[in-house]
Scaffold this active site. Sequence first.
Site, mmCIF file in Angstrom:
data_model
loop_
_atom_site.group_PDB
_atom_site.id
_atom_site.type_symbol
_atom_site.label_atom_id
_atom_site.label_comp_id
_atom_site.label_asym_id
_atom_site.label_seq_id
_atom_site.Cartn_x
_atom_site.Cartn_y
_atom_site.Cartn_z
ATOM 1 N N TYR A 14 0.368 -1.173 -0.126
ATOM 2 C CA TYR A 14 -0.397 0.586 -0.327
ATOM 3 C C TYR A 14 1.180 1.279 0.141
ATOM 4 O O TYR A 14 -0.187 2.895 0.037
ATOM 5 C CB TYR A 14 -0.840 0.185 1.347
ATOM 6 C CG TYR A 14 -1.976 -0.686 1.700
ATOM 7 C CD1 TYR A 14 -2.330 -1.341 0.605
ATOM 8 C CD2 TYR A 14 -1.821 -2.724 1.979
ATOM 9 C CE1 TYR A 14 -3.379 -2.272 0.509
ATOM 10 C CE2 TYR A 14 -2.534 -3.556 2.352
ATOM 11 C CZ TYR A 14 -4.031 -3.716 1.649
ATOM 12 O OH TYR A 14 -4.198 -4.378 2.017
ATOM 13 N N HIS B 114 -4.766 6.140 -1.367
ATOM 14 C CA HIS B 114 -5.242 5.591 0.308
ATOM 15 C C HIS B 114 -4.509 6.340 1.207
ATOM 16 O O HIS B 114 -4.438 6.030 2.561
ATOM 17 C CB HIS B 114 -5.657 4.456 0.689
ATOM 18 C CG HIS B 114 -7.257 4.388 0.997
ATOM 19 N ND1 HIS B 114 -7.801 5.219 0.849
ATOM 20 C CD2 HIS B 114 -7.722 2.975 2.100
ATOM 21 C CE1 HIS B 114 -8.976 4.831 2.076
ATOM 22 N NE2 HIS B 114 -8.711 4.093 2.625
ATOM 23 N N TYR C 42 -4.283 -0.366 10.118
ATOM 24 C CA TYR C 42 -4.891 -1.123 8.937
ATOM 25 C C TYR C 42 -5.926 0.363 8.839
ATOM 26 O O TYR C 42 -6.418 0.924 9.554
ATOM 27 C CB TYR C 42 -5.633 -2.390 8.369
ATOM 28 C CG TYR C 42 -4.279 -3.144 7.918
ATOM 29 C CD1 TYR C 42 -4.209 -2.848 6.510
ATOM 30 C CD2 TYR C 42 -4.050 -3.690 8.371
ATOM 31 C CE1 TYR C 42 -3.443 -3.786 5.595
ATOM 32 C CE2 TYR C 42 -2.829 -4.540 8.664
ATOM 33 C CZ TYR C 42 -2.408 -4.521 7.014
ATOM 34 O OH TYR C 42 -1.402 -4.884 6.595
ATOM 35 N N ASN D 222 -9.456 1.278 8.455
ATOM 36 C CA ASN D 222 -10.827 0.950 9.152
ATOM 37 C C ASN D 222 -10.924 0.869 11.052
ATOM 38 O O ASN D 222 -11.878 1.345 11.208
ATOM 39 C CB ASN D 222 -11.598 -0.012 8.158
ATOM 40 C CG ASN D 222 -11.668 0.264 6.834
ATOM 41 O OD1 ASN D 222 -10.875 0.487 6.387
ATOM 42 N ND2 ASN D 222 -12.346 -0.893 6.181
#
Length: 189
Positions: A14, A19, A62, A64
């Site tokens: 990532y 994001h 992460y 969330n």
Amino acid sequence: MWLFCGLGNPGEKYKDTRHNFGFLVIDNFAKKHSLDFKFYKDLESEAAFYEDKAILIKPLTYMNLSGRAVKKWITKENIPFTNLLVIYDDLDLPLGKIKILPKGGAGGHKGMLSIIESLGTTEFPRMRLGIGKPSNGSVIDYVLSPFSNEEKPKVIKVLEISSSALEDILNLGLFKTMTKYNSLNELLE
């Protein structure tokens, strides 16, 4: 003392995705000031300290679940919500736009929703970094994809301006910084 929290997802997969724009800003600020990050297992994050002015954190939960790490730092360091700045990607702004706000909702951003739920308030500052919306395809695939080569010059400019804005928050305060940078947005196109 300020808590600057960049949002993103841990891991190489990532690293340079849209994001992870919040992580990229925090990393850029740290590099500019020769700061090193240290892993804090109990606080579920990496953090670097900038003099006695700010703690820079990257939650490693992460996206969330970002609120868990933020709440732990707020509690540990006794930082008021007004001195928490969350830096994150925003689909509702085009790439190149930066918006600094004193408070607000999650706007559909799962990382922000986690922080709001963990803290029980929307009353904390944030820096929204525009990434634009996908012209077609899945939003999830879009936010988890890297910036294109055509977008990279604009991303570098946003990183520079965002780092300067963080310095100004520390030196001028939130509201003067908002006035200065929110009106700069036209120059980033």
